[in-house]
Design a protein around this motif. Structure first.
Motif, mmCIF file in Angstrom:
data_model
loop_
_atom_site.group_PDB
_atom_site.id
_atom_site.type_symbol
_atom_site.label_atom_id
_atom_site.label_comp_id
_atom_site.label_asym_id
_atom_site.label_seq_id
_atom_site.Cartn_x
_atom_site.Cartn_y
_atom_site.Cartn_z
ATOM 1 N N ASN A 146 -34.602 36.562 -85.153
ATOM 2 C CA ASN A 146 -33.494 37.460 -84.826
ATOM 3 C C ASN A 146 -33.775 38.872 -85.359
ATOM 4 O O ASN A 146 -34.450 39.040 -86.353
ATOM 5 C CB ASN A 146 -32.205 36.896 -85.445
ATOM 6 C CG ASN A 146 -30.978 37.708 -85.078
ATOM 7 O OD1 ASN A 146 -30.946 38.372 -84.045
ATOM 8 N ND2 ASN A 146 -29.968 37.665 -85.937
ATOM 9 N N GLY A 188 -27.732 35.840 -94.385
ATOM 10 C CA GLY A 188 -27.625 37.051 -93.588
ATOM 11 C C GLY A 188 -28.577 37.215 -92.412
ATOM 12 O O GLY A 188 -28.567 38.251 -91.749
ATOM 13 N N THR A 203 -24.992 32.211 -88.325
ATOM 14 C CA THR A 203 -23.691 31.988 -87.694
ATOM 15 C C THR A 203 -23.695 32.525 -86.265
ATOM 16 O O THR A 203 -23.247 31.849 -85.343
ATOM 17 C CB THR A 203 -22.581 32.649 -88.533
ATOM 18 O OG1 THR A 203 -22.663 32.132 -89.860
ATOM 19 C CG2 THR A 203 -21.205 32.353 -87.972
ATOM 20 N N SER A 204 -24.245 33.723 -86.080
ATOM 21 C CA SER A 204 -24.264 34.304 -84.733
ATOM 22 C C SER A 204 -25.087 33.442 -83.784
ATOM 23 O O SER A 204 -24.655 33.147 -82.666
ATOM 24 C CB SER A 204 -24.869 35.718 -84.765
ATOM 25 O OG SER A 204 -24.304 36.474 -85.790
HETATM 26 N N1 LIG Z 1 -29.508 40.587 -83.364
HETATM 27 C C1 LIG Z 1 -28.482 41.191 -83.956
HETATM 28 N N2 LIG Z 1 -28.183 42.482 -83.686
HETATM 29 C C2 LIG Z 1 -27.132 43.109 -84.277
HETATM 30 N N3 LIG Z 1 -26.310 42.507 -85.159
HETATM 31 C C3 LIG Z 1 -26.539 41.227 -85.465
HETATM 32 C C4 LIG Z 1 -27.637 40.486 -84.890
HETATM 33 N N4 LIG Z 1 -27.605 39.232 -85.395
HETATM 34 C C5 LIG Z 1 -26.546 39.179 -86.241
HETATM 35 N N5 LIG Z 1 -25.903 40.374 -86.280
HETATM 36 C C6 LIG Z 1 -24.732 40.736 -87.098
HETATM 37 O O1 LIG Z 1 -25.136 40.628 -88.467
HETATM 38 C C7 LIG Z 1 -24.066 40.132 -89.263
HETATM 39 C C8 LIG Z 1 -24.530 38.883 -90.022
HETATM 40 O O2 LIG Z 1 -24.844 37.862 -89.102
HETATM 41 P P1 LIG Z 1 -24.438 36.349 -89.370
HETATM 42 O O3 LIG Z 1 -23.075 36.264 -89.962
HETATM 43 O O4 LIG Z 1 -24.694 35.605 -88.114
HETATM 44 O O5 LIG Z 1 -25.534 35.966 -90.460
HETATM 45 P P2 LIG Z 1 -25.616 34.625 -91.343
HETATM 46 O O6 LIG Z 1 -27.047 34.281 -91.461
HETATM 47 O O7 LIG Z 1 -24.704 33.602 -90.783
HETATM 48 O O8 LIG Z 1 -25.056 35.157 -92.715
HETATM 49 P P3 LIG Z 1 -24.614 34.260 -93.982
HETATM 50 O O9 LIG Z 1 -25.905 33.838 -94.610
HETATM 51 O O10 LIG Z 1 -23.827 35.195 -94.821
HETATM 52 O O11 LIG Z 1 -23.826 33.104 -93.449
HETATM 53 C C9 LIG Z 1 -22.915 39.859 -88.311
HETATM 54 O O12 LIG Z 1 -22.043 40.946 -88.370
HETATM 55 C C10 LIG Z 1 -23.571 39.782 -86.944
HETATM 56 O O13 LIG Z 1 -22.710 40.212 -85.904
#
Ligand SMILES: Nc1ncnc2c1ncn2[C@@H]1O[C@H](COP(=O)(O)OP(=O)(O)OP(=O)(O)O)[C@@H](O)[C@H]1O
Ligand SMILES: [Mg+2]
Length: 395
Positions: free
Chosen positions: A247, A15, A19-20
């Motif tokens: 982030n 989380g 991915t972002s």
């Molecule tokens: N800097 C930010 N500001 C606002 N929202 C964000 C930011 N970074 C990520 N998000 C949002 O937070 C949510 C989770 O992000 P993301 O899917 O990239 O995390 P992840 O680390 O890939 O999660 P997982 O471990 O489940 O794969 C998404 O909806 C994304 O749009």
């Protein structure tokens, strides 16, 4: 010969925004003119969500010079693990496991991710892509998984060939004596082929001129701890780590008293991030007031992270930590260009090594085997810090 490709992996706790950040990086990479493929090794794919479009199990065009792929894990497992899986299922069933349970057990945890990594080698040969960005699964164990090729190599060299010979010799008689199923030649062949593919990816992943890992964190204690652990572990296995992306930093412009306290906490964690990952570049991105979904927002996010620089550049080349046995003890070595020995203090606090100078501190999680040993000497020479740990080495 390794293909001429740049591979960047994004890893971090669940989380945090892997991915972002990975998707944003792929967008900027393609905008800079590199043919870019983004793939996830996470069985719960979320690239489709990040780009808000359907990304298929084969490279799907997202935009100019940008493709995405969500690997079909079942297909990969079938291809690489089919015969071995059948044998294990048969073996476990023989041991009294119910067939459904045996079938489940014959796939080991983390294996799906390994199989998706095998696909990296395949796509590296594709001429469309000179950059491959990998969004890793949300687990502390990604680091361990990356080390599997090394362990596989040990097994193959020390055990496998002998085992194969023994089985070959005893097979004609074994049926009469024991009734446990023995692996067939086809099973051994599959292991051999799988091993060769694993070695192929390994060569690519440990090549520091091609592959680097970026760690994504949030300014939160548990998240940073986990990243520290991965950092030490990956360094042990010689992977190149070239940046940390922080982030969800609260923007300065927020003036609400509720957030003042949070901003203070984040500032403290930010200092700790510098202590823990220096001299790696620390890239930052703030907490947005909306989810970062779709090509345009990802592109904006990338510009904030990389400040218009080319994200495919290797951002840090030096090896951060080096651990090796020497004369019956272990030495841990790291570059420390701007420090003087007389200003330095070092101590170990549980599994954490702290190195303190007048104006800065470093925090490193020690590998398990070193944390148990006594640090008996610290030497600073030629801009390199050498720490000597007592005790026998079994090397
Ligand atoms: N800097 C930010 N500001 C606002 N929202 C964000 C930011 N970074 C990520 N998000 C949002 O937070 C949510 C989770 O992000 P993301 O899917 O990239 O995390 P992840 O680390 O890939 O999660 P997982 O471990 O489940 O794969 C998404 O909806 C994304 O749009
Ligand atoms: Mg994700």
């Amino acid at each position: 010969m390794l293909p001429d490709v740049r591979v960047i992996l994004f890893t971090g706790k669940g989380g945090v925004g892997k991915t972002s950040v990975a998707a944003a990086t792929s967008v900027l990479s393609s905008q800079m003119g590199h043919g870019t493929l983004i793939m996830s090794t996470d069985a719960a794919h979320s690239l489709s969500d990040a780009f808000d479009m359907n990304i298929r199990p084969e490279p799907t065009e997202i935009n100019k010079k940008l493709w995405g792929v969500e690997i079909d894990i079942n297909e990969q497992v079938g291809r690489h693990w089919g015969a071995i899986h059948d044998f294990l299922t048969q073996f476990l069933k023989h041991r009294g496991f119910d067939s459904i349970i045996a079938d489940e057990l014959a796939i080991m945890p983390g294996m799906e991710e390994i199989f998706s990594l095998l696909a990296v080698r395949h796509y590296a040969e594709d001429e469309r892509f000179n950059t491959i960005i990998i969004d890793c699964a949300p687990t502390a164990d990604t680091a361990r998984l990356l080390a599997i090729p090394d362990i596989a190599q040990w097994y193959m060299e020390k055990v496998f060939h002998i085992e194969r010979k023994i089985v070959k010799t005893i097979r004609p008689f074994a049926k009469r004596i024991i009734d446990t199923p023995l692996p067939t030649e086809r099973v051994f062949d599959s292991v051999e082929i799988l091993y060769q593919s694993i070695l192929g990816v390994r060569d690519l992943l440990v090549d520091r001129t091609r592959t680097t890992i970026r760690m994504v964190v949030n300014p939160e204690k548990m998240v940073i701890k986990e990243a520290q652990r991965a950092y030490t572990f990956l360094s042990l296995f010689d992977f190149g780590i070239d940046a940390v992306v922080v982030n969800r930093l609260l923007p300065e412009k927020i003036k609400d008293p509720f957030y003042d306290k949070w901003k203070e906490i984040q500032a403290e964690h930010m200092a700790f991030i510098h202590e823990s990952f220096m001299p790696l570049p620390i890239l930052t991105v703030h907490f947005w007031d909306e989810e970062i979904i779709g090509y345009d927002l990802l592109s904006k996010m990338a510009k904030e992270i990389y400040n218009k620089k080319d994200p495919t550049k290797i951002l840090h080349k030096e090896k951060p930590i080096n651990i090796y046995p020497s004369d019956g003890h272990y030495v841990m070595e790291m570059p420390l260009p701007f420090a003087r020995r007389e200003d330095m203090e070092t101590w170990i606090n549980e599994d954490e090594l702290v190195i303190k100078f007048k104006n800065f501190k470093r925090n490193i999680i020690l590998p398990r085997s070193l944390a148990k040993r006594e640090l008996y000497k610290a030497e600073l020479k030629d801009r390199t810090l050498k720490l000597f740990f007592e005790g026998e080495t079994n090397a």
